[in-house]
Design a protein around this motif. Sequence first.
Motif, PDB file in Angstrom:
ATOM      1  N   GLY A 219       0.711  -1.251   0.259  1.00 48.49           N
ATOM      2  CA  GLY A 219      -0.025   0.098   0.000  1.00 48.49           C
ATOM      3  C   GLY A 219       0.738   1.021  -0.005  1.00 48.49           C
ATOM      4  O   GLY A 219       0.435   2.221  -0.701  1.00 48.49           O
ATOM      5  N   VAL A 220       1.744   1.371   0.910  1.00 50.81           N
ATOM      6  CA  VAL A 220       2.705   2.449   0.987  1.00 50.81           C
ATOM      7  C   VAL A 220       3.404   2.754  -0.298  1.00 50.81           C
ATOM      8  O   VAL A 220       3.450   3.600  -1.123  1.00 50.81           O
ATOM      9  CB  VAL A 220       3.745   2.316   2.217  1.00 50.81           C
ATOM     10  N   LEU A 221       4.007   1.504  -1.012  1.00 55.06           N
ATOM     11  CA  LEU A 221       4.531   1.714  -2.416  1.00 55.06           C
ATOM     12  C   LEU A 221       3.867   1.997  -3.553  1.00 55.06           C
ATOM     13  O   LEU A 221       4.045   2.640  -4.369  1.00 55.06           O
ATOM     14  CB  LEU A 221       5.414   0.464  -2.530  1.00 55.06           C
ATOM     15  N   GLY A 222       2.445   1.774  -3.282  1.00 56.30           N
ATOM     16  CA  GLY A 222       1.655   1.954  -4.392  1.00 56.30           C
ATOM     17  C   GLY A 222       1.184   3.401  -4.390  1.00 56.30           C
ATOM     18  O   GLY A 222       0.458   3.946  -5.367  1.00 56.30           O
ATOM     19  N   ARG A 223       1.099   3.996  -3.138  1.00 57.84           N
ATOM     20  CA  ARG A 223       0.545   5.559  -2.844  1.00 57.84           C
ATOM     21  C   ARG A 223       1.802   6.276  -3.141  1.00 57.84           C
ATOM     22  O   ARG A 223       1.321   7.511  -3.555  1.00 57.84           O
ATOM     23  CB  ARG A 223      -0.046   5.510  -1.606  1.00 57.84           C
ATOM     24  N   HIS A 224       2.820   6.053  -3.013  1.00 55.24           N
ATOM     25  CA  HIS A 224       3.844   7.150  -2.919  1.00 55.24           C
ATOM     26  C   HIS A 224       4.858   7.052  -3.963  1.00 55.24           C
ATOM     27  O   HIS A 224       5.787   6.006  -3.968  1.00 55.24           O
ATOM     28  CB  HIS A 224       4.640   7.165  -1.395  1.00 55.24           C
ATOM     29  N   ARG A 225       4.931   7.813  -5.095  1.00 54.51           N
ATOM     30  CA  ARG A 225       5.775   7.633  -5.791  1.00 54.51           C
ATOM     31  C   ARG A 225       7.404   8.173  -5.526  1.00 54.51           C
ATOM     32  O   ARG A 225       8.289   7.675  -6.120  1.00 54.51           O
ATOM     33  CB  ARG A 225       5.512   8.593  -7.276  1.00 54.51           C
ATOM     34  N   ASP A 226       7.238   9.109  -4.742  1.00 60.30           N
ATOM     35  CA  ASP A 226       8.477   9.646  -4.081  1.00 60.30           C
ATOM     36  C   ASP A 226       9.311   8.388  -3.221  1.00 60.30           C
ATOM     37  O   ASP A 226       8.871   8.154  -2.402  1.00 60.30           O
ATOM     38  CB  ASP A 226       8.244  10.640  -3.437  1.00 60.30           C
ATOM     39  N   LEU A 227      10.349   7.998  -3.825  1.00 58.60           N
ATOM     40  CA  LEU A 227      10.944   6.890  -3.160  1.00 58.60           C
ATOM     41  C   LEU A 227      11.355   7.328  -1.736  1.00 58.60           C
ATOM     42  O   LEU A 227      11.509   6.333  -1.054  1.00 58.60           O
ATOM     43  CB  LEU A 227      12.307   6.294  -4.108  1.00 58.60           C
ATOM     44  N   SER A 228      12.198   8.505  -1.406  1.00 59.05           N
ATOM     45  CA  SER A 228      12.524   8.730  -0.218  1.00 59.05           C
ATOM     46  C   SER A 228      11.538   8.836   0.724  1.00 59.05           C
ATOM     47  O   SER A 228      11.731   8.453   1.953  1.00 59.05           O
ATOM     48  CB  SER A 228      13.327  10.140  -0.574  1.00 59.05           C
ATOM     49  N   LEU A 229      10.280   9.572   0.387  1.00 60.82           N
ATOM     50  CA  LEU A 229       9.347   9.405   1.105  1.00 60.82           C
ATOM     51  C   LEU A 229       8.757   8.230   1.562  1.00 60.82           C
ATOM     52  O   LEU A 229       8.599   7.548   2.950  1.00 60.82           O
ATOM     53  CB  LEU A 229       8.108  10.183   0.817  1.00 60.82           C
ATOM     54  N   ALA A 230       8.708   7.185   0.478  1.00 60.07           N
ATOM     55  CA  ALA A 230       8.197   5.862   0.694  1.00 60.07           C
ATOM     56  C   ALA A 230       9.011   5.075   1.876  1.00 60.07           C
ATOM     57  O   ALA A 230       8.587   4.342   2.625  1.00 60.07           O
ATOM     58  CB  ALA A 230       7.934   5.229  -0.601  1.00 60.07           C
ATOM     59  N   ALA A 231      10.388   5.263   1.369  1.00 59.42           N
ATOM     60  CA  ALA A 231      11.310   4.530   2.343  1.00 59.42           C
ATOM     61  C   ALA A 231      11.284   4.941   3.706  1.00 59.42           C
ATOM     62  O   ALA A 231      11.167   4.211   4.835  1.00 59.42           O
ATOM     63  CB  ALA A 231      12.654   4.859   1.798  1.00 59.42           C
ATOM     64  N   SER A 232      11.045   6.486   3.728  1.00 61.44           N
ATOM     65  CA  SER A 232      11.125   6.936   5.312  1.00 61.44           C
ATOM     66  C   SER A 232       9.710   6.375   5.923  1.00 61.44           C
ATOM     67  O   SER A 232       9.969   5.950   7.250  1.00 61.44           O
ATOM     68  CB  SER A 232      11.056   8.522   5.035  1.00 61.44           C
ATOM     69  N   LEU A 233       8.593   6.474   5.155  1.00 61.24           N
ATOM     70  CA  LEU A 233       7.378   6.031   5.834  1.00 61.24           C
ATOM     71  C   LEU A 233       7.407   4.406   6.187  1.00 61.24           C
ATOM     72  O   LEU A 233       6.897   4.381   7.425  1.00 61.24           O
ATOM     73  CB  LEU A 233       6.252   6.186   4.802  1.00 61.24           C
ATOM     74  N   LEU A 234       7.995   3.708   5.376  1.00 59.88           N
ATOM     75  CA  LEU A 234       8.112   2.371   5.931  1.00 59.88           C
ATOM     76  C   LEU A 234       8.741   1.992   7.137  1.00 59.88           C
ATOM     77  O   LEU A 234       8.371   1.307   8.083  1.00 59.88           O
ATOM     78  CB  LEU A 234       8.726   1.559   4.578  1.00 59.88           C
ATOM     79  N   VAL A 235       9.791   2.853   7.171  1.00 59.59           N
ATOM     80  CA  VAL A 235      10.813   2.566   8.491  1.00 59.59           C
ATOM     81  C   VAL A 235      10.087   3.251   9.666  1.00 59.59           C
ATOM     82  O   VAL A 235       9.943   2.658  10.761  1.00 59.59           O
ATOM     83  CB  VAL A 235      12.168   3.456   8.406  1.00 59.59           C
ATOM     84  N   ASP A 236       9.104   4.136   9.561  1.00 61.79           N
ATOM     85  CA  ASP A 236       8.263   4.879  10.410  1.00 61.79           C
ATOM     86  C   ASP A 236       7.351   3.883  11.121  1.00 61.79           C
ATOM     87  O   ASP A 236       6.964   3.593  12.148  1.00 61.79           O
ATOM     88  CB  ASP A 236       7.831   6.256  10.136  1.00 61.79           C
ATOM     89  N   ILE A 237       6.793   2.910   9.809  1.00 61.76           N
ATOM     90  CA  ILE A 237       5.595   2.245  10.333  1.00 61.76           C
ATOM     91  C   ILE A 237       6.207   0.884  11.413  1.00 61.76           C
ATOM     92  O   ILE A 237       5.666   0.382  12.040  1.00 61.76           O
ATOM     93  CB  ILE A 237       4.928   1.797   9.069  1.00 61.76           C
ATOM     94  N   ALA A 238       7.448   0.292  10.774  1.00 59.16           N
ATOM     95  CA  ALA A 238       8.095  -0.526  11.466  1.00 59.16           C
ATOM     96  C   ALA A 238       8.185   0.000  12.800  1.00 59.16           C
ATOM     97  O   ALA A 238       8.117  -0.745  13.902  1.00 59.16           O
ATOM     98  CB  ALA A 238       9.407  -0.997  10.894  1.00 59.16           C
ATOM     99  N   ASN A 239       8.559   1.174  13.203  1.00 63.00           N
ATOM    100  CA  ASN A 239       8.865   1.510  14.545  1.00 63.00           C
ATOM    101  C   ASN A 239       7.550   1.789  15.160  1.00 63.00           C
ATOM    102  O   ASN A 239       7.506   1.325  16.631  1.00 63.00           O
ATOM    103  CB  ASN A 239       9.771   2.948  14.541  1.00 63.00           C
ATOM    104  N   GLU A 240       6.628   2.117  14.641  1.00 65.29           N
ATOM    105  CA  GLU A 240       5.186   2.409  15.108  1.00 65.29           C
ATOM    106  C   GLU A 240       4.862   1.103  15.510  1.00 65.29           C
ATOM    107  O   GLU A 240       4.127   1.052  16.661  1.00 65.29           O
ATOM    108  CB  GLU A 240       4.310   3.138  14.272  1.00 65.29           C
ATOM    109  N   ASN A 241       4.960   0.006  14.903  1.00 69.26           N
ATOM    110  CA  ASN A 241       4.557  -1.410  15.259  1.00 69.26           C
ATOM    111  C   ASN A 241       5.588  -2.169  16.004  1.00 69.26           C
ATOM    112  O   ASN A 241       5.514  -3.373  16.205  1.00 69.26           O
ATOM    113  CB  ASN A 241       4.334  -2.223  13.700  1.00 69.26           C
ATOM    114  N   GLY A 242       6.169  -1.133  16.702  1.00 68.93           N
ATOM    115  CA  GLY A 242       7.153  -1.824  17.937  1.00 68.93           C
ATOM    116  C   GLY A 242       8.675  -1.493  17.809  1.00 68.93           C
ATOM    117  O   GLY A 242       9.556  -1.745  18.577  1.00 68.93           O
TER     118      GLY A 242
END
Length: 257
Positions: A219-242
Amino acid sequence: MYPQLAIEAAAHSDVGRRRSHNEDSFAALPCVGLFMVADGLGGNAAGEVASRMAIEVVKSCFEEGEELEETWPYGTATPHDRDEVRLVLSVRRANRAIYEASQQQEVRGMATTFAGVLLGRGMAYIAHVGDSRVYRMRGGRLERLTRDHTLLEELLGDSDGAREAVEALSERASVVTRALGCEKSVDIESRVEATKPGDLFLVCSDGLWGPVPEARIEGVLGRHRDLSLAASLLVDIANENGGPDNVTCVLARLGGG
């Protein structure tokens, strides 16, 4: 190696919520089409040493253009064969370097997982050891291209009914059965995939795919074309999930999509 390829790339790494230091290492090298993640194993920061060695050794084999000492019948091989073998041999060299260094007392027992993608003309060459993963996003669908070298995955491959038995031993199910530096030689798994313009490759440590479901990554990769933003969001979600582990995310997209 393929400077004419249009490759957009981004990467992000974080220590996570429960670790004191980051033992992941990575490289994103669009100029040679090479993208890698290594997740170090071992106490007293030895894992950090091992993962850094893996990345640097493989990187040097491509950036410096040196010939690998192992023989290969280049005269009879296709360019695609040569690229796949060069990637595998560079990982084999990294394994040997880490193993030899690990014989020193201060870093004895260090090892690391490895996952890498080499993007060439019309092809992606993948090599991995351990449970760091490579995914491909194509047409809005995320597909895993690597098989974890863990107790769970290996027993599942042997028997359809093994999942229940292994999951009952949940603390052991994720044990890595193969890594760089454990032995003088290691079985490096590789594959070759035809590419299409717009293909997006994700290379990541288990600190990402463990706490973040694949559907969420997709979902994140599908919604965000900006790769820097997508990479940062994925890391943030991992941290939000513990944030149970170090988390590293490397993204590379082929132009033309």
